[in-house]
Write a protein that holds these residues in place. Structure first.
Motif, short mmCIF file in Angstrom:
data_model
loop_
_atom_site.label_atom_id
_atom_site.label_comp_id
_atom_site.label_asym_id
_atom_site.label_seq_id
_atom_site.Cartn_x
_atom_site.Cartn_y
_atom_site.Cartn_z
N ALA A 1 -5.69 -0.14 -2.20
CA ALA A 1 -6.58 -1.26 -2.49
C ALA A 1 -6.18 -1.89 -3.82
O ALA A 1 -5.67 -1.23 -4.71
CB ALA A 1 -8.02 -0.79 -2.53
N CYS A 2 -6.41 -3.18 -3.96
CA CYS A 2 -6.11 -3.87 -5.21
C CYS A 2 -7.11 -3.45 -6.28
O CYS A 2 -8.27 -3.19 -5.96
CB CYS A 2 -6.18 -5.38 -5.00
N PRO A 3 -6.69 -3.35 -7.55
CA PRO A 3 -5.35 -3.68 -8.03
C PRO A 3 -4.39 -2.53 -7.82
O PRO A 3 -4.71 -1.38 -8.10
CB PRO A 3 -5.57 -3.93 -9.54
N GLY A 4 -3.20 -2.84 -7.31
CA GLY A 4 -2.18 -1.82 -7.15
C GLY A 4 -1.39 -1.64 -8.44
O GLY A 4 -1.51 -2.43 -9.37
N ASN A 5 -0.57 -0.64 -8.47
CA ASN A 5 0.28 -0.37 -9.62
C ASN A 5 1.61 -1.07 -9.41
O ASN A 5 2.35 -0.74 -8.48
CB ASN A 5 0.47 1.14 -9.79
N VAL A 6 1.92 -2.06 -10.25
CA VAL A 6 3.15 -2.84 -10.09
C VAL A 6 4.37 -1.92 -10.13
O VAL A 6 5.32 -2.09 -9.36
CB VAL A 6 3.25 -3.92 -11.18
N SER A 7 4.35 -0.92 -11.01
CA SER A 7 5.50 -0.03 -11.14
C SER A 7 5.69 0.85 -9.91
O SER A 7 6.76 1.39 -9.68
CB SER A 7 5.35 0.85 -12.38
N SER B 1 3.42 -6.93 -1.66
CA SER B 1 4.10 -5.64 -1.59
C SER B 1 3.51 -4.66 -2.60
O SER B 1 4.01 -3.54 -2.75
CB SER B 1 5.59 -5.82 -1.86
N ILE B 2 2.44 -5.07 -3.30
CA ILE B 2 1.88 -4.25 -4.37
C ILE B 2 0.54 -3.64 -3.99
O ILE B 2 0.27 -2.48 -4.27
CB ILE B 2 1.75 -5.09 -5.65
N CYS B 3 -0.33 -4.43 -3.37
CA CYS B 3 -1.63 -3.89 -2.96
C CYS B 3 -2.09 -4.62 -1.70
O CYS B 3 -1.50 -5.61 -1.29
CB CYS B 3 -2.66 -4.01 -4.08
N ASN B 4 -3.14 -4.11 -1.09
CA ASN B 4 -3.61 -4.63 0.19
C ASN B 4 -4.40 -5.93 0.00
O ASN B 4 -5.62 -5.91 -0.18
CB ASN B 4 -4.48 -3.57 0.89
N VAL B 5 -3.66 -7.04 0.02
CA VAL B 5 -4.29 -8.36 -0.08
C VAL B 5 -4.72 -8.78 1.32
O VAL B 5 -3.89 -8.94 2.22
CB VAL B 5 -3.32 -9.40 -0.69
N ARG B 6 -6.03 -8.96 1.50
CA ARG B 6 -6.58 -9.29 2.82
C ARG B 6 -6.81 -10.79 2.96
O ARG B 6 -6.84 -11.52 1.96
CB ARG B 6 -7.90 -8.54 3.03
N VAL B 7 -6.96 -11.24 4.19
CA VAL B 7 -7.27 -12.64 4.47
C VAL B 7 -8.79 -12.78 4.53
O VAL B 7 -9.45 -12.10 5.31
CB VAL B 7 -6.63 -13.10 5.79
#
Length: 458
Positions: free
Chosen positions: A205-211, A230-236
């Motif tokens: 879930a957002c916020p994801g860890n960029v690294s 590609s970093i966290c689960n961005v939903r529509v």
């Protein structure tokens, strides 16, 4: 799941390999045209005239095109870098008005100290604790605090005098925005992975860890009009999702007109009804408020403080520094704050936006200590149009200038737990619409998807 690696060799006009780096590229990979698949490439400069572009392969199928564009050669970048650091190269005019007498005086104003003008002939309207600077020629009969409306005055000759004739040619074809020819001897086909890869829905879930991103160096890809992070689960988010997510919340959008776009889009989705502001001045461009009583949502937009690169007059005292706005906000888990400071700072020395961002960071820390759990975001810049390929537009707003601010925002805020960076650079590098400082509705909706996925991750 593999990474397609491309090598780029820079050559001079005579075809000899260049021995230094600094060229500015943008790269994108195009997949299925019907599905509108595209992703940005991560460019590594080896400082010797060679570059590596890495494209994470997000989809299965053919690659329709690989587009690598030389936006500016290093010679043009050096010009942009030098010109940027010249203070007060653009001029503003502000009107001073006597409230009782009606007397008006117009004076030149500057975003940095003006050494040619003696101190006793200046109005210093700066604000030290926000790291904001503003200086005007002192009016003859009116006090400095009678400043009313300000606007940009274009002085093209003054700007163009900063370049030699030789340097001006770097901002024309074939040196400007030149598409490279890729030597593709065979078609590129992306095969299914041997082991099932995580899908965007499998991401944390957002916020994801960029690294910890699945694809270091890139942010995601487009498919069917949706940005897949590609970093966290961005939903529509559909209309009802937006309403439920923002119910009982107050949203503060502070910054430039890219956030005014968000305000207007939220106003249409929720919907929101405008609240009349009794300011006595035309504030429609710099100050807006609206609410929805059914969902108990309030939204406020306020333009950041000077510099504002607009020829249309704007009211000086209706502007607010982001740091001051953050200090005035009553935060908490039902408060969302989004900041955007980049588009009007591209022509200014980099230290100006850097110092402003540091003041903002300290104010965010004060807000989070005062009201823990406040949702605070700062967005990066995006690619933009350059009307008529005019040299002036590149000197004031080249994508290279905007990207340097994006790098500053990443560097200052990315590791800070009190704020989330919403990074839209890759999203607009490989967008299917035209480059525009105000992207089309598809991009805006996907930007809002990213914001809301952080506010309401479940």
């Amino acid at each position: 799941g593999d990474v397609l690696e491309v090598r780029v060799t820079a050559r001079d006009v005579d075809g000899r390999p260049k021995t230094r780096g600094g060229d500015f590229f943008r790269a994108r990979l195009i997949g299925n045209l019907t599905l509108q698949e595209s992703s940005a490439g991560d460019v590594t400069d080896h400082d010797n005239g060679s570059y590596t572009v890495q494209f994470p392969l997000y989809w299965v199928g053919g690659v329709s095109a690989m587009r690598i564009q030389l936006v500016h050669p290093s010679e043009a970048v050096e010009v942009l870098q030098r010109v940027r650091e010249v203070p007060n190269k653009i001029t503003f005019h502000c009107t001073f008005v006597g409230v009782k007498t009606g007397v008006t005086e117009e004076r030149q104003c500057f975003s940095a100290p003006y050494p040619n003008l003696p101190l006793h002939q200046q109005c210093d309207l700066s604000k030290a604790d926000a790291n904001g600077t503003w200086f005007c020629e002192r009016p003859e009969k009116l006090p400095c605090n009678s400043i009313s409306m300000c606007r940009l005055i274009f002085n093209n000759a003054k700007l163009l005098d900063l370049l030699s004739q030789e340097e001006k040619k770097f901002f024309k074809k074939p040196y400007l925005e030149e598409e490279l020819e890729a030597n593709l001897s065979v078609p590129i086909s992306v095969h299914p992975p041997a082991v099932r890869m995580p899908s965007p829905a499998d991401l944390p879930a957002c916020p994801g860890n960029v690294s910890a991103s699945l694809t270091p160096g890139t942010q995601g890809y487009w498919s069917r009009g949706v940005w897949k992070s590609s970093i966290c689960n961005v939903r529509v988010f559909k209309t009802t999702d937006v309403q439920r997510c923002l119910a009982n919340k107050t949203v503060y959008l502070h910054g430039d007109s890219t956030l005014r776009q968000w305000y207007e889009r939220l106003q249409a989705i929720l919907p929101l009804r405008n609240v009349k502001l009794n300011t006595g001045l035309p504030t429609v461009l710099v100050l807006k408020s609206a609410s929805n009583t059914e969902w108990n949502v309030a939204a406020h937009f306020q333009f950041h403080h000077v510099p504002i690169v607009k020829q249309l007059p704007y009211p000086f005292f209706n502007l607010s520094y982001a740091a001051d706005q953050l200090d005035a906000i009553q935060g908490g888990p039902n408060t969302v704050v989004v900041l955007s400071l980049w588009a009007h700072f591209t022509a200014e020395p980099l230290d100006m936006i850097r110092s402003r961002l540091h003041a903002i960071r300290h104010a965010i820390h004060r807000l989070q200590r005062r009201d823990p759990g406040t949702h605070v975001f700062i967005r990066t810049g995006n690619t933009r149009e350059h009307t008529g390929h005019s040299l002036i537009y590149y000197l004031l707003g080249s994508d290279w200038l905007a990207y340097q601010i994006t790098e500053e925002i990443r560097g200052i805020f990315r590791e800070d737990p009190d704020v989330v960076v919403l990074d839209f650079w890759d999203m607009t590098v490989c967008q299917w619409g035209r480059d525009n400082v105000h992207p089309d509705q598809t991009v805006v909706d996907n930007e809002l998807n990213m914001l809301l996925s952080h506010v309401c991750p479940k």
